[in-house]
Design an enzyme around this catalytic site. Structure first.
Site, PDB file in Angstrom:
ATOM      1  N   GLY A 126      21.986  -9.643  52.406  1.00  0.00           N
ATOM      2  CA  GLY A 126      22.906  -9.059  51.438  1.00  0.00           C
ATOM      3  C   GLY A 126      24.240  -9.788  51.451  1.00  0.00           C
ATOM      4  O   GLY A 126      24.290 -11.015  51.350  1.00  0.00           O
ATOM      5  N   ASP A 127      25.312  -9.024  51.590  1.00  0.00           N
ATOM      6  CA  ASP A 127      26.643  -9.646  51.668  1.00  0.00           C
ATOM      7  C   ASP A 127      27.166  -9.654  53.092  1.00  0.00           C
ATOM      8  O   ASP A 127      28.370  -9.774  53.316  1.00  0.00           O
ATOM      9  CB  ASP A 127      27.620  -8.928  50.742  1.00  0.00           C
ATOM     10  CG  ASP A 127      27.885  -7.489  51.178  1.00  0.00           C
ATOM     11  OD1 ASP A 127      26.958  -6.863  51.729  1.00  0.00           O
ATOM     12  OD2 ASP A 127      29.004  -6.992  50.952  1.00  0.00           O
ATOM     13  N   GLU A 128      26.280  -9.530  54.079  1.00  0.00           N
ATOM     14  CA  GLU A 128      26.681  -9.536  55.489  1.00  0.00           C
ATOM     15  C   GLU A 128      26.509 -10.920  56.105  1.00  0.00           C
ATOM     16  O   GLU A 128      25.440 -11.524  56.014  1.00  0.00           O
ATOM     17  CB  GLU A 128      25.868  -8.516  56.289  1.00  0.00           C
ATOM     18  CG  GLU A 128      26.275  -7.075  56.050  1.00  0.00           C
ATOM     19  CD  GLU A 128      25.631  -6.132  57.059  1.00  0.00           C
ATOM     20  OE1 GLU A 128      26.187  -5.039  57.251  1.00  0.00           O
ATOM     21  OE2 GLU A 128      24.583  -6.487  57.639  1.00  0.00           O
TER      22      GLU A 128
END
Length: 308
Positions: free
Chosen positions: A226-228
């Protein structure tokens, strides 16, 4: 009786000549590299295909050590393979690289087969070598895909955890500290929902590039999903180095991203944990950084928090 012996010897001689002629025809028309070397490793024969594969005149190989043009890192395993052929009198296959006339290295698969004399001893070795550079390149691509994130090119979660384990082992041996930074993008869902996933992908790629420009040499960067994102800071002397990296990341994000002809500012929240204070395994430190990240986001966006 003498006449019979002479006739038998003539048959054997003719058979050897026939075999030699058959070998010559095969070798001179083969697309594989074929060499015959003596038990000392010197070349007695090199097939014409050397001109096609390596760009070199086969006559230039005669009398030279077969190991001369082998890539240095592959030399020991090649010598071990030849030693095994001489010892066990069995064929051995080995992968190695040889240098083309133009300077680049070509991946080859060499089948090393012993030629046994009437006394049962190895008198020479036949090397039949095939160019498999394309297959090797394909294997490298598969390996890259298995361990790297397809969108950003950074290590994926699987590879990052593997690297993390190694970092912890090395830090333990050297009695060093390391820091684990977990980051995510603030309001990333808004970008996906309002500007579309293509815009979201651009932001992720841009963020990964800026992170690459902030990390120190020897640090390990990856995308967890994801955005991690995560950063492993190896060989940490003190916490001030973490503050420096956080400041670099914050500064790098001051430049806006251009999405659909408009400029958008992106920020990140960061959670930090330390080895050995907060754990001795990737899962423990990952959990602590995740808790710290949640705390950072609950206080304010574009914030960081050290696990306590």
């Amino acid at each position: 009786m003498d006449h019979l012996l002479n006739y038998t010897e003539m048959l054997i001689t003719n058979q050897k000549k026939l075999e030699q002629e058959q070998f010559r025809i095969i070798a001179e028309n083969s697309r594989d590299l074929i060499k015959i070397i003596d038990i000392e490793g010197y070349i007695d024969y090199a097939s014409p295909s050397h001109k096609y594969i390596l760009g070199l005149d086969p006559r230039g190989f005669l009398g030279r050590a077969v190991s001369d043009s082998i890539y240095p890192d592959d030399l020991s395993k090649f010598k071990n393979a030849i030693g095994e052929v001489l010892d066990k009198k069995e064929s051995v296959v080995v992968e190695l690289r040889k240098q083309h006339r133009q300077g680049h290295w070509i991946w080859l698969e060499a089948s090393c087969s012993p030629v046994i004399n009437v006394d049962g001893e190895v008198q020479s070795i036949v090397l039949v070598t095939r160019d498999f550079s394309e297959r090797k390149e394909y294997e490298k691509k598969l390996e890259f895909m298995a361990y790297h994130d397809f969108l950003t090119g950074l290590y994926n979660r699987r590879k990052l955890i593997q690297k993390f384990k190694i970092s912890i082992e090395q830090a333990t041996e050297k009695n060093q500290k390391l820091a684990f930074l977990m980051m995510d993008l603030n309001k990333f869902k808004w970008i996906n929902d309002n500007l579309g996933h293509d815009a979201g992908d651009i932001v992720l790629q841009e963020f990964s590039k800026r992170l690459m420009g902030c990390k120190r040499e020897g640090d390990i960067l990856g995308r967890l999903g994801g955005d991690e994102f995560a950063l492993i800071m190896n060989g940490l002397r003190d916490e001030s180095e973490v503050f420096e990296i956080i400041d670099r990341i914050s500064t790098s994000l001051k430049e806006p991203c251009v999405l659909k002809n408009n400029q958008y500012h992106v920020s990140t929240s960061i959670g930090v944990s330390f080895f050995p204070e907060h754990g001795h395994s990737p899962s423990q430190l990952l959990k602590c950084s995740d808790i710290a990240l949640y705390k950072a986001k609950s206080v304010a966006t574009n914030n960081y928090y050290f696990y306590q």
